[in-house]
Write an enzyme that holds these catalytic residues in place. Structure first.
Site, PDB file in Angstrom:
ATOM      1  N   THR A  25     -29.708  20.449  13.896  1.00  0.00           N
ATOM      2  CA  THR A  25     -28.999  19.366  13.193  1.00  0.00           C
ATOM      3  C   THR A  25     -28.630  18.233  14.161  1.00  0.00           C
ATOM      4  O   THR A  25     -28.962  17.065  13.923  1.00  0.00           O
ATOM      5  CB  THR A  25     -27.708  19.928  12.539  1.00  0.00           C
ATOM      6  OG1 THR A  25     -28.078  20.987  11.673  1.00  0.00           O
ATOM      7  CG2 THR A  25     -26.967  18.862  11.764  1.00  0.00           C
ATOM      8  N   VAL A  26     -27.953  18.587  15.261  1.00  0.00           N
ATOM      9  CA  VAL A  26     -27.473  17.535  16.171  1.00  0.00           C
ATOM     10  C   VAL A  26     -28.622  16.963  17.005  1.00  0.00           C
ATOM     11  O   VAL A  26     -28.730  15.744  17.190  1.00  0.00           O
ATOM     12  CB  VAL A  26     -26.352  18.080  17.088  1.00  0.00           C
ATOM     13  CG1 VAL A  26     -25.863  16.998  18.044  1.00  0.00           C
ATOM     14  CG2 VAL A  26     -25.195  18.613  16.246  1.00  0.00           C
ATOM     15  N   LYS A 115     -18.822  22.466  22.808  1.00  0.00           N
ATOM     16  CA  LYS A 115     -17.377  22.636  23.076  1.00  0.00           C
ATOM     17  C   LYS A 115     -17.051  24.002  23.625  1.00  0.00           C
ATOM     18  O   LYS A 115     -16.168  24.156  24.484  1.00  0.00           O
ATOM     19  CB  LYS A 115     -16.543  22.356  21.813  1.00  0.00           C
ATOM     20  CG  LYS A 115     -16.984  23.138  20.560  1.00  0.00           C
ATOM     21  CD  LYS A 115     -17.892  22.319  19.700  1.00  0.00           C
ATOM     22  CE  LYS A 115     -18.692  23.172  18.738  1.00  0.00           C
ATOM     23  NZ  LYS A 115     -18.932  22.517  17.471  1.00  0.00           N
ATOM     24  N   ILE A 146     -15.861  10.852  16.257  1.00  0.00           N
ATOM     25  CA  ILE A 146     -14.665  10.110  16.714  1.00  0.00           C
ATOM     26  C   ILE A 146     -14.692  10.075  18.248  1.00  0.00           C
ATOM     27  O   ILE A 146     -14.746  11.132  18.874  1.00  0.00           O
ATOM     28  CB  ILE A 146     -13.353  10.811  16.282  1.00  0.00           C
ATOM     29  CG1 ILE A 146     -13.335  11.099  14.780  1.00  0.00           C
ATOM     30  CG2 ILE A 146     -12.151   9.983  16.696  1.00  0.00           C
ATOM     31  CD1 ILE A 146     -12.123  11.920  14.331  1.00  0.00           C
ATOM     32  N   GLY A 197     -24.910  21.845   7.233  1.00  0.00           N
ATOM     33  CA  GLY A 197     -25.048  21.774   8.703  1.00  0.00           C
ATOM     34  C   GLY A 197     -23.736  21.520   9.416  1.00  0.00           C
ATOM     35  O   GLY A 197     -23.723  21.149  10.585  1.00  0.00           O
ATOM     36  N   LYS A 215     -11.910  23.013  21.101  1.00  0.00           N
ATOM     37  CA  LYS A 215     -11.729  21.558  21.152  1.00  0.00           C
ATOM     38  C   LYS A 215     -10.330  21.190  21.636  1.00  0.00           C
ATOM     39  O   LYS A 215     -10.151  20.255  22.432  1.00  0.00           O
ATOM     40  CB  LYS A 215     -12.004  20.967  19.770  1.00  0.00           C
ATOM     41  CG  LYS A 215     -13.461  21.147  19.330  1.00  0.00           C
ATOM     42  CD  LYS A 215     -13.630  20.850  17.855  1.00  0.00           C
ATOM     43  CE  LYS A 215     -15.072  21.001  17.406  1.00  0.00           C
ATOM     44  NZ  LYS A 215     -15.222  20.987  15.942  1.00  0.00           N
TER      45      LYS A 215
HETATM   46  N1  HSE Z   1     -18.466  23.527  13.063  1.00  0.00           N
HETATM   47  C1  HSE Z   1     -17.871  22.339  13.562  1.00  0.00           C
HETATM   48  C2  HSE Z   1     -16.972  21.758  12.480  1.00  0.00           C
HETATM   49  C3  HSE Z   1     -18.948  21.374  13.942  1.00  0.00           C
HETATM   50  O1  HSE Z   1     -17.062  22.173  11.330  1.00  0.00           O
HETATM   51  O2  HSE Z   1     -16.157  20.914  12.788  1.00  0.00           O
HETATM   52  C4  HSE Z   1     -18.483  20.242  14.792  1.00  0.00           C
HETATM   53  O3  HSE Z   1     -17.969  20.668  16.006  1.00  0.00           O
END
Ligand code: HSE
Length: 444
Positions: A25-26, A115, A146, A197, A215
């Site tokens: 995805t990313v 992360k 962000i 995703g 995070k």
């Molecule tokens: N699984 C994470 C979320 C993806 O839902 O925020 C982004 O870090």
């Protein structure tokens, strides 16, 4: 194109070549943004950015890799001498860590959205990068699109940060929002988040707060200049949030959000992720769906709020590509021209407070026998521990007329005292089952 030119006006900076490891995805989003916005990006970077090679285990239908070298072997990319920047979008701690460490060893800069890797192994990775004179950037690791790392690390660099609180898991926020607004089933919403995703490969990371704790660990380090201490982050998920608590919270003028909270106190740093009731009039309480939001309080700036998409291909790619552009601008300059990996030159080894020592307000839901004196005995237990009641309501029991639900909002108290009070309430004959506790923060 912008950037240094020779006497004929030609750009003298060589194009920057990137290798993308992971085309999910990313990775797919990053590939597409770099391709689609190539001209605009080159104008910002002052030089062309070329995707030299990508790894993919299976084709990504959202990406057209025609004309770009592909391989299934990540180490072919990491060892490719033509590549300047390795973009690690594999995720997890194992292969991803090998990729990052090998890239550093090979003298390549690294961009990662990982992360978990940064929260757990960041210190080791940054030390290796500094020894090698390369940079590891990780804007996409927190809150997707962000630019919160840049905001705290650079934008708020003048401030002593007092506290921060954030909705930093999009999947969790999406689930809580759909449960509240549409009464949807937890599992059903989670399956939708996975299909879109948003969710982690292991979705318990989302719903049990581990992803948010990764995070929050990163944000707290760059906010206070403390070591990365994921192992000390208190983590509680949303899987036990009951629909009636969502409803009662609303009745009391609150919303339940899954927050990561960290605060500088006289006794240490507060570092915790848990469902939190916050007043509905706070702007962050209105941030719904897959959106993320982080509010940061600095001594000079006061309260600031950052809102945007926290997951998904485009938003995360936006942060990954911003890091690539930053590197393209700084990679030929001395290391001192770049901001420190964890923002500070010197790190303060301030302790993280154990959850028992954290002070917060509480929402309690207690199922009791509906008879005289029950409320008084609960109030006595609370007052013996100097726990001040702010509001109290009584509701009919869910299935049984002989039962009632007592909902109490308290003022702030140390968690240890609340643990004792809850244990005492649960031993009363009149109490049925476990007491539900949700921490309450006013964010003021
Ligand atoms: N699984 C994470 C979320 C993806 O839902 O925020 C982004 O870090």
């Amino acid at each position: 194109m912008a950037g240094p030119t020779d006497l004929t006006g030609e750009n003298i900076l060589k194009p920057v070549k990137v290798g993308i490891c992971g085309l999910g995805t990313v990775g797919g989003g990053t590939f597409n943004v770099l391709t689609k916005n190539a001209k605009e990006i080159a104008r910002r970077a002052g030089r062309e950015i070329i995707i030299e090679q990508v790894t993919l285990r299976r084709p990504n239908p959202a990406v057209d890799t025609t004309g770009v070298k592909t391989t299934a072997d990540v180490f072919e990319v990491v060892n490719n001498p033509d590549i300047d920047i390795i973009v690690e979008l594999i995720g997890g701690y194992t292969i991803a860590k090998d990729v990052v460490m090998s890239a550093i060893e090979n003298g390549k800069h690294v961009v990662t959205a990982n992360k978990a890797l940064i929260a757990v192994y960041g210190e080791e990775i940054f030390a290796a990068a500094e020894a090698k004179g390369v940079s590891v950037t990780y804007e996409a690791a927190v809150a997707g699109g962000i630019p919160i790392i840049k905001a705290i690390r650079e934008g708020l660099a003048a401030n002593r940060i007092n506290w921060l609180a954030g909705i930093i898991n999009g999947t969790g926020n999406f689930i809580l929002t759909e449960m509240r607004d549409k009464g949807r089933d937890f599992a059903d919403v989670l399956a939708e988040a996975q299909a879109l995703g948003y969710a982690e490969a292991d979705p318990t990371f989302d719903v049990e707060g581990i992803d948010a704790a990764h995070k929050l660990t990163i944000l707290s380090s760059i906010a206070y200049g403390i070591p990365l201490q994921f192992q000390h982050c208190y983590t509680e998920g949303i899987s036990k949030v009951a629909p009636e608590d969502v409803e009662y919270a609303e009745e009391l003028g609150y919303r339940i959000k899954h927050l990561g909270i960290s605060r500088r106190t006289d006794r240490g740093i507060d570092l915790r992720v848990h469902p939190t009731m916050i007043p509905e009039h706070r702007p962050i309480a209105k941030v719904d769906g897959v959106l993320n939001a982080v509010t940061v309080n600095g001594d000079a700036v006061g309260d600031t709020l950052y809102v945007g998409a926290g997951a998904g291909a485009g938003p995360t790619a936006s942060a990954v590509v911003a890091d690539i552009i930053d590197l393209a601008r700084t990679m030929d300059a001395p290391a001192s021209a770049s901001v420190n990996h964890l923002a500070f030159d010197t790190i303060d080894d301030v302790r993280v407070l154990p959850i028992e020592q954290v002070e917060t307000a509480y929402y309690l839901r207690i199922q009791v026998q509906d008879r005289t004196g029950v409320l008084a005995s609960i109030a006595t237990i609370l007052s013996q521990r100097e726990i001040n009641i702010e509001a109290l309501i009584q509701k009919e029991g869910p299935e049984d007329d002989a039962l009632a639900q007592i909902i109490i909002l308290t003022h702030r108290v140390e968690e240890q005292k609340m643990d004792e009070a809850i244990a005492a309430i649960e031993t009363l004959d009149s109490t049925h089952g476990k007491v539900t506790r949700i921490r309450v923060e006013h964010l003021d």
